[in-house]
Design a protein around this motif. Structure first.
Motif, PDB file in Angstrom:
ATOM      1  N   GLU A 197      77.137  71.391 -32.779  1.00 10.32           N
ATOM      2  CA  GLU A 197      76.720  70.482 -33.848  1.00 10.32           C
ATOM      3  C   GLU A 197      75.970  69.267 -33.306  1.00 10.32           C
ATOM      4  OE1 GLU A 197      77.257  70.160 -37.461  1.00 10.32           O
ATOM      5  OE2 GLU A 197      77.031  72.290 -36.955  1.00 10.32           O
ATOM      6  N   LEU A 198      76.127  69.018 -32.012  1.00 15.44           N
ATOM      7  CA  LEU A 198      75.577  67.781 -31.438  1.00 15.44           C
ATOM      8  C   LEU A 198      74.157  67.990 -30.917  1.00 15.44           C
ATOM      9  CD1 LEU A 198      78.643  66.489 -29.349  1.00 15.44           C
ATOM     10  CD2 LEU A 198      78.067  66.015 -31.744  1.00 15.44           C
ATOM     11  N   LYS A 199      73.333  66.948 -31.085  1.00 14.62           N
ATOM     12  CA  LYS A 199      71.994  66.970 -30.500  1.00 14.62           C
ATOM     13  C   LYS A 199      72.111  66.821 -28.981  1.00 14.62           C
ATOM     14  CE  LYS A 199      70.035  64.365 -34.342  1.00 14.62           C
ATOM     15  NZ  LYS A 199      69.742  62.953 -34.607  1.00 14.62           N
ATOM     16  N   PRO A 200      71.077  67.217 -28.261  1.00 16.17           N
ATOM     17  CA  PRO A 200      71.145  67.119 -26.801  1.00 16.17           C
ATOM     18  C   PRO A 200      71.551  65.722 -26.318  1.00 16.17           C
ATOM     19  CG  PRO A 200      69.100  68.196 -27.466  1.00 16.17           C
ATOM     20  CD  PRO A 200      69.807  67.787 -28.724  1.00 16.17           C
ATOM     21  N   GLU A 201      70.957  64.677 -26.946  1.00 19.66           N
ATOM     22  CA  GLU A 201      71.264  63.326 -26.467  1.00 19.66           C
ATOM     23  C   GLU A 201      72.714  62.943 -26.774  1.00 19.66           C
ATOM     24  OE1 GLU A 201      68.938  64.146 -28.673  1.00 19.66           O
ATOM     25  OE2 GLU A 201      68.757  62.704 -30.322  1.00 19.66           O
ATOM     26  N   GLU A 202      73.246  63.502 -27.887  1.00 20.77           N
ATOM     27  CA  GLU A 202      74.646  63.201 -28.221  1.00 20.77           C
ATOM     28  C   GLU A 202      75.584  63.895 -27.241  1.00 20.77           C
ATOM     29  OE1 GLU A 202      73.941  62.712 -33.034  1.00 20.77           O
ATOM     30  OE2 GLU A 202      74.446  64.685 -32.220  1.00 20.77           O
ATOM     31  N   ARG A 203      75.202  65.078 -26.805  1.00 18.67           N
ATOM     32  CA  ARG A 203      76.015  65.783 -25.799  1.00 18.67           C
ATOM     33  C   ARG A 203      76.028  64.977 -24.500  1.00 18.67           C
ATOM     34  NH1 ARG A 203      74.530  72.176 -26.926  1.00 18.67           N
ATOM     35  NH2 ARG A 203      74.131  71.858 -29.151  1.00 18.67           N
ATOM     36  N   ALA A 204      74.807  64.492 -24.121  1.00 16.40           N
ATOM     37  CA  ALA A 204      74.715  63.725 -22.879  1.00 16.40           C
ATOM     38  C   ALA A 204      75.601  62.490 -22.961  1.00 16.40           C
ATOM     39  CB  ALA A 204      73.268  63.327 -22.617  1.00 16.40           C
ATOM     40  N   ARG A 205      75.550  61.816 -24.109  1.00 16.61           N
ATOM     41  CA  ARG A 205      76.333  60.585 -24.248  1.00 16.61           C
ATOM     42  C   ARG A 205      77.822  60.890 -24.318  1.00 16.61           C
ATOM     43  NH1 ARG A 205      72.581  58.252 -29.036  1.00 16.61           N
ATOM     44  NH2 ARG A 205      70.612  58.338 -27.910  1.00 16.61           N
ATOM     45  N   ALA A 206      78.140  62.113 -24.750  1.00 15.09           N
ATOM     46  CA  ALA A 206      79.552  62.499 -24.817  1.00 15.09           C
ATOM     47  C   ALA A 206      80.063  63.004 -23.466  1.00 15.09           C
ATOM     48  CB  ALA A 206      79.738  63.567 -25.889  1.00 15.09           C
ATOM     49  N   GLY A 207      79.177  63.030 -22.459  1.00 15.80           N
ATOM     50  CA  GLY A 207      79.655  63.362 -21.120  1.00 15.80           C
ATOM     51  C   GLY A 207      79.271  64.735 -20.601  1.00 15.80           C
ATOM     52  N   VAL A 208      78.337  65.414 -21.291  1.00 14.90           N
ATOM     53  CA  VAL A 208      77.862  66.697 -20.773  1.00 14.90           C
ATOM     54  C   VAL A 208      76.598  66.438 -19.953  1.00 14.90           C
ATOM     55  CG1 VAL A 208      76.949  68.973 -21.383  1.00 14.90           C
ATOM     56  CG2 VAL A 208      78.794  67.954 -22.749  1.00 14.90           C
ATOM     57  N   PHE A 209      76.563  66.979 -18.770  1.00 12.86           N
ATOM     58  CA  PHE A 209      75.405  66.751 -17.908  1.00 12.86           C
ATOM     59  C   PHE A 209      74.912  68.066 -17.336  1.00 12.86           C
ATOM     60  CE2 PHE A 209      73.477  66.074 -13.745  1.00 12.86           C
ATOM     61  CZ  PHE A 209      72.544  65.089 -14.027  1.00 12.86           C
ATOM     62  N   LEU A 210      73.594  68.268 -17.431  1.00  8.95           N
ATOM     63  CA  LEU A 210      72.986  69.450 -16.826  1.00  8.95           C
ATOM     64  C   LEU A 210      72.048  69.011 -15.711  1.00  8.95           C
ATOM     65  CD1 LEU A 210      72.088  72.446 -16.655  1.00  8.95           C
ATOM     66  CD2 LEU A 210      70.451  71.963 -18.493  1.00  8.95           C
ATOM     67  N   ALA A 211      72.333  69.479 -14.488  1.00 10.63           N
ATOM     68  CA  ALA A 211      71.365  69.293 -13.404  1.00 10.63           C
ATOM     69  C   ALA A 211      70.447  70.502 -13.461  1.00 10.63           C
ATOM     70  CB  ALA A 211      72.067  69.200 -12.060  1.00 10.63           C
ATOM     71  N   PHE A 212      69.168  70.253 -13.718  1.00  7.80           N
ATOM     72  CA  PHE A 212      68.224  71.336 -13.981  1.00  7.80           C
ATOM     73  C   PHE A 212      67.921  72.162 -12.733  1.00  7.80           C
ATOM     74  CE2 PHE A 212      66.005  70.403 -18.178  1.00  7.80           C
ATOM     75  CZ  PHE A 212      67.006  69.558 -18.632  1.00  7.80           C
ATOM     76  N   GLN A 213      67.763  73.468 -12.949  1.00  7.25           N
ATOM     77  CA  GLN A 213      67.293  74.314 -11.852  1.00  7.25           C
ATOM     78  C   GLN A 213      65.875  73.876 -11.456  1.00  7.25           C
ATOM     79  OE1 GLN A 213      67.369  78.535 -12.691  1.00  7.25           O
ATOM     80  NE2 GLN A 213      66.623  79.092 -10.659  1.00  7.25           N
ATOM     81  N   TYR A 214      65.062  73.558 -12.460  1.00  3.73           N
ATOM     82  CA  TYR A 214      63.707  73.075 -12.203  1.00  3.73           C
ATOM     83  C   TYR A 214      63.512  71.725 -12.882  1.00  3.73           C
ATOM     84  CZ  TYR A 214      63.179  78.009 -11.055  1.00  3.73           C
ATOM     85  OH  TYR A 214      63.348  79.258 -10.511  1.00  3.73           O
ATOM     86  N   PRO A 215      63.864  70.646 -12.203  1.00  2.00           N
ATOM     87  CA  PRO A 215      63.733  69.322 -12.831  1.00  2.00           C
ATOM     88  C   PRO A 215      62.273  69.049 -13.220  1.00  2.00           C
ATOM     89  CG  PRO A 215      65.067  69.205 -10.842  1.00  2.00           C
ATOM     90  CD  PRO A 215      64.446  70.575 -10.859  1.00  2.00           C
TER      91      PRO A 215
END
Ligand SMILES: Nc1ncnc2c1ncn2[C@@H]1O[C@H](COP(=O)(O)OP(=O)(O)OP(=O)(O)O)[C@@H](O)[C@H]1O
Ligand SMILES: [Mg+2]
Lengths: 443, 263
Positions: B77-95
C-alpha cells in the motif's frame, strides 16, 4: 541572407497598420546634435515602412506565431514618475559594482551606480556620446541587422538612449557590469539598446537582466551589439525574466575579431512569447565562441531561440549547448545555424540541443541548421528530446524523496548544467533558487 | 542472528509479480525476523532483483497476487518513498547516475527526508558535512565523492560503496542489498562487509542477494535461499552456500522438481 530577415512588404497586410501605429507613438526625438544618429533613425524608420511583421509562413518564424503581439494596443512607455519607489535591491548583484538601470526603456540615473574602473566607459548613450562619439558612431547600428529585421528596425527607429560600454585596449575589468531593464508599465512598448565595444586585448563581463515589477502584458524589443577586437574576451550573460504576459523580442549581434573569445549564457524564464536571435560573426582568424542557453517555461509560454554562428574565417572554434525545460502546455523552439564560409578551413564546431518535456502537452521544435562550404572542418551536432528518467525518479523515491521532490531535483539538475556556466556567483545562486522554485510549479 | 521471540519484520506470502505483462515472480513465501541475515542466491534471471525492487516499490513491477506485511503494515500500500521512510532500504544492483546533482546534496536530502519522518532534527549543509564525513571514514571513502554528481562516472565498486554509505546514513530496519559485493575488490569487500556488520543490530535485518560465497565469509547468513524461476526452491543454513559454490544449482532444481512430482 534573405531567410534571416523579415519579408519586405508587398500588399498592405493587417499587421502593417500595426507597425504604423507603433511608429506613430514615437515621441518626437530631441533634435540630436549628432547628425549621424538622426540619419540612422531615419533610415530605420524607412526600413520599418518597407518590412512587415513576420508570420508563421516565414521560414524563420515557422513555429512562433506572434500575431497575439499585433493585437495588443501598445503605447511607448511614458517616463516613469517616481523611480525612488522602485526597489532595485532585490535585483542587485553584489559582485556587480557597476549597474545601469533602465525603467521601461528609460535611463534611471538615480537607480544606477558606476564604479570607475580602468578608464572603462559605462554610461547611457547621451552621456557617453559627449566624449566617445567616434567609437559609438563606428559601431552603433553597424552590427544589428536593422535593414532586414523589422524588430531591430523598430528598435533603431526609437533609438535615443541605451547602455554604452567601451572597454579600452588591454583593460581587464574584474567586476561584472550589470545592465538592469525593469518593466513597470502595462501595455508599454520599450526598446532597450546596448552597445559593447571591447578593444584589443580587453576583458569584461556583462549581464543583461530583464525583470518585471508587474504581471501585465507589455512589449520589450531589445537590440544588443557587441564588437570584440583582436584578443578581446567577453562574458555575456542574459537573463530574461519578464512577466508571464509579456512579449519579448531581442536581437543580439556579436562581431568577433582575431583570436577573440566570446562566451554567452542566456536564460529565458519569463514572457508569454519570447524570441531571441543571437548572431555571432567570426570576422577574423582563430575566434572562439561558446554559446549556452536555457529556456525554462510552463503554462502556455513560448520561448524561441534562434542562433547563428558564422565562421567566416579559418581556425574558428564554436561550442554550443542549448537546453529547454518545457512544462504545462508550453512550447520551446530552438534553431541553431552554423555557417562555415568557403575558405574558412580548420573550423571546430559542436552544437548540442537537449530538451526535457515535463508534461504530455509540452512540446519542442529543435533544428540544427548546418551550412558548410569548406571541407577541412569538424562540425558535430546532436539533439535529444526526452522525459525525466523514470529509473532516476525511482532511485530518489527509494531514498525517501517524494515523487514531486524527486522530479524537481532532476529537472533542476538538468537546468543546472547551463546555470553552472554563469561566471557570476551571486547570479548563479539567484537563478538556481529561481529554477528550483519554478520547477516545482512547472511540472 | 536467529533470536528467540524476536518479532517478524517482513512476511511475504504467495507473492506474484509481472513486468510488461510477463510474470517474473511466481509465488514467493518468505519471512524475516528482527536480527536475522538472509542470503538469496540463484541463477541469472531467476528473479532476485525483481523481488528486491518489488519490495522497494518500483512502479514498473505489478503485484498480481499475494501479500507483503512489513512491521504489521501492508507494504504494498505504501509508495516507494513511504517505504524508505518506514525503514526499507534497497542497495541497487545497478545504482543510477544523476548528473547535475551533487552527491552531498543528494545524501543530505535523503537523510533529512527520513529523519523528518522519524521526528528527528534535520541537518543543515554544514552539520551534515561533518556527519557524513564520519560515516565515510567508516567505509574508507574519499570525501571528494561528496562533490561529484551522484554516481556519475563512479567505478562499479565506488557506486556500491556509495550505496552502503546511504545505508549507513538512513539506518534502515530492513536492508535489501542486491549484489553489493559484485564489482568490489578484495579490500573493498572486507571494508564494506565490516560496515554492514556494524550496522546490523538485533532490531534490524538484512537480505543479501549474492552470487558468491565469499561475501558470506564476512557476513554470515542465518538462512540461505535459492531462487529459481521466480520461486524460492530451497532454504538452508549457511552451509548451503558452500555446497552451492561447489555443486552449482542444477541439483537444487532437480530436487525441487522431484519433490513437486511426489507432492
Ligand atoms: N523491465 C523488464 N522488462 C522485461 N523483462 C524484465 C524486466 N525486468 C526484469 N525482467 C526479466 O525478469 C527476469 C528476472 O530478472 P532479475 O533482474 O530479477 O534477475 P536476477 O535474478 O536479479 O538476475 P541476475 O543474477 O543476473 O542479477 C529476467 O529474465 C529479466 O530479463
Ligand atoms: Mg539481479
Amino acid at each position: 541572407m534573405s531567410a534571416q530577415g523579415s519579408p519586405v512588404r508587398g500588399a498592405t497586410t493587417p499587421a502593417a497598420g500595426y507597425l504604423e501605429s507603433l511608429l506613430a507613438g514615437r515621441p518626437r526625438l530631441p533634435a540630436s546634435s549628432m547628425a549621424w544618429l538622426n540619419e540612422l533613425r531615419a533610415e530605420a524608420v524607412d526600413r520599418v515602412g518597407a518590412l512587415t511583421v513576420p508570420t508563421i509562413r516565414d521560414e524563420e518564424w515557422r513555429f512562433t506565431d506572434i500575431s497575439p503581439l499585433t493585437k495588443l494596443s501598445l503605447q511607448p512607455a511614458t517616463a516613469p514618475v517616481r523611480h525612488e519607489s522602485i526597489d532595485v535591491g532585490r535585483f542587485a548583484l553584489d559582485e556587480a559594482t557597476t549597474r545601469i538601470v533602465f525603467v521601461d526603456g528609460v535611463h534611471a540615473p538615480e537607480l544606477s551606480r558606476v564604479a570607475p574602473d580602468h578608464g572603462v566607459v559605462v554610461a547611457n548613450l547621451p552621456a557617453a556620446a559627449m566624449a566617445h562619439t567616434a567609437t559609438i558612431e563606428r559601431h552603433l547600428g553597424c552590427h544589428a541587422a536593422f535593414r532586414s529585421d523589422v524588430f531591430a528596425a523598430l528598435n533603431t527607429a526609437f533609438l535615443q538612449d541605451g547602455a554604452i560600454i567601451i572597454v579600452p585596449r588591454g583593460a581587464i575589468v574584474a567586476a561584472p557590469v550589470h545592465l538592469l531593464f525593469i518593466a513597470t508599465q502595462a501595455d508599454a512598448a520599450s526598446y532597450p539598446r546596448c552597445l559593447l565595444v571591447a578593444e584589443t586585448g580587453s576583458k569584461v563581463t556583462v549581464i543583461e537582466d530583464f525583470v518585471a515589477l508587474q504581471h501585465d502584458a507589455y512589449f520589450t524589443n531589445a537590440v544588443t551589439e557587441m564588437s570584440l577586437a583582436d584578443d578581446a574576451c567577453v562574458e555575456h550573460i542574459r537573463v530574461q525574466r519578464d512577466s508571464g504576459q509579456a512579449f519579448h523580442i531581442a536581437n543580439c549581434t556579436v562581431s568577433l575579431g582575431r583570436a577573440s573569445r566570446y562566451h554567452s549564457v542566456s536564460v529565458a524564464l519569463g514572457a508569454r512569447i519570447s524570441r531571441y536571435n543571437l548572431n555571432v560573426l567570426q570576422t577574423a582568424d582563430g575566434a572562439q565562441c561558446t554559446i549556452d542557453g536555457l529556456a525554462l517555461i510552463g503554462e502556455r509560454q513560448l520561448a524561441d531561440t534562434h542562433t547563428s554562428i558564422d565562421h567566416a574565417q579559418p581556425h574558428g572554434v564554436s561550442r554550443q549547448l542549448h537546453k529547454c525545460i518545457v512544462g504545462g502546455a508550453a512550447h520551446g523552439v530552438f534553431n541553431g545555424k552554423i555557417i562555415v564560409r568557403p575558405g574558412a578551413q580548420h573550423i571546430d564546431s559542436s552544437q548540442s540541443s537537449r530538451n526535457l518535456l515535463l508534461t504530455a502537452q509540452a512540446h519542442v521544435d529543435t533544428k540544427p541548421q548546418l551550412e558548410i562550404f569548406a571541407d577541412d572542418v569538424k562540425c558535430a551536432h546532436g539533439a535529444t528530446v526526452g522525459q525525466l528518467d523514470s529509473d532516476a525518479v525511482f532511485y530518489l523515491a527509494s531514498r525517501g524523496l517524494s515523487d514531486a521532490a524527486a522530479r524537481n531535483l532532476l529537472t533542476y539538475a538538468f537546468g543546472a548544467e547551463v546555470i553552472d556556466r554563469i561566471p557570476v556567483a551571486v547570479l548563479r545562486q539567484q537563478l538556481e533558487a529561481i529554477v528550483l522554485e519554478q520547477t516545482a510549479s512547472r511540472s | 542472528m536467529i533470536l528467540q521471540d524476536s518479532k517478524t519484520l517482513l512476511e511475504v506470502r504467495g507473492l506474484r509479480a509481472t513486468v510488461n505483462g510477463t510474470e517474473i515472480l511466481k509465488g514467493i513465501d518468505f519471512t524475516v525476523k528482527a536480527g536475522e541475515v538472509h542470503a538469496i542466491m540463484g541463477p541469472n534471471g531467476s528473479g532476485k532483483s525483481t523481488f528486491a525492487k518489488v519490495l522497494a516499490g518500483h512502479p514498473a513491477y505489478v503485484v498480481t497476487s499475494g501479500e507483503v506485511v512489513y512491521e504489521g503494515r501492508d507494504l504494498l500500500e505504501l509508495k516507494p518513498e513511504e517505504r524508505a521512510r518506514a525503514g526499507v532500504f534497497l542497495a541497487f544492483q545497478y545504482p543510477i547516475e544523476i548528473p547535475g546533482v551533487a552527491n552531498s546534496q543528494f545524501l543530505r536530502l535523503t537523510y533529512n527526508s527520513v529523519q523528518r519522518e522519524r521526528g528527528n532534527d534535520e541537518l543543515d549543509p554544514l552539520e551534515f558535512d561533518d556527519f557524513v564525513r564520519e560515516k565515510m571514514k567508516l567505509l574508507e571513502m574519499n570525501p571528494e565523492f561528496l562533490d561529484r554528481s551522484v554516481n556519475e562516472g563512479f567505478s562499479g565498486g565506488e557506486k556500491k560503496r556509495n550505496e552502503i554509505l546511504q545505508m549507513a546514513l538512513l539506518e534502515p530496519r530492513l536492508a535489501v542489498l542486491d549484489e553489493t559485493d559484485s564489482g568490489l575488490d578484495i579490500d573493498a569487500l572486507r571494508v564494506i562487509a565490516g560496515g554492514i556488520n556494524q550496522l546490523s543490530t538485533k532490531d534490524n535485518a538484512t537480505i543479501l542477494v549474492t552470487h558468491y560465497q565469499r561475501l558470506l565469509d564476512y557476513i554470515v547468513p542465518d538462512y540461505v535461499h535459492v531462487m529459481d524461476g521466480g520461486r524460492i526452491i530451497k532454504t538452508g543454513g549457511k552451509d548451503l552456500a558452500v555446497e552451492l559454490e561447489t555443486r552449482g544449482y542444477d541439483w537444487v532444481g532437480e530436487e525441487f522438481a522431484a519433490a513437486r512430482v511426489t507432492a
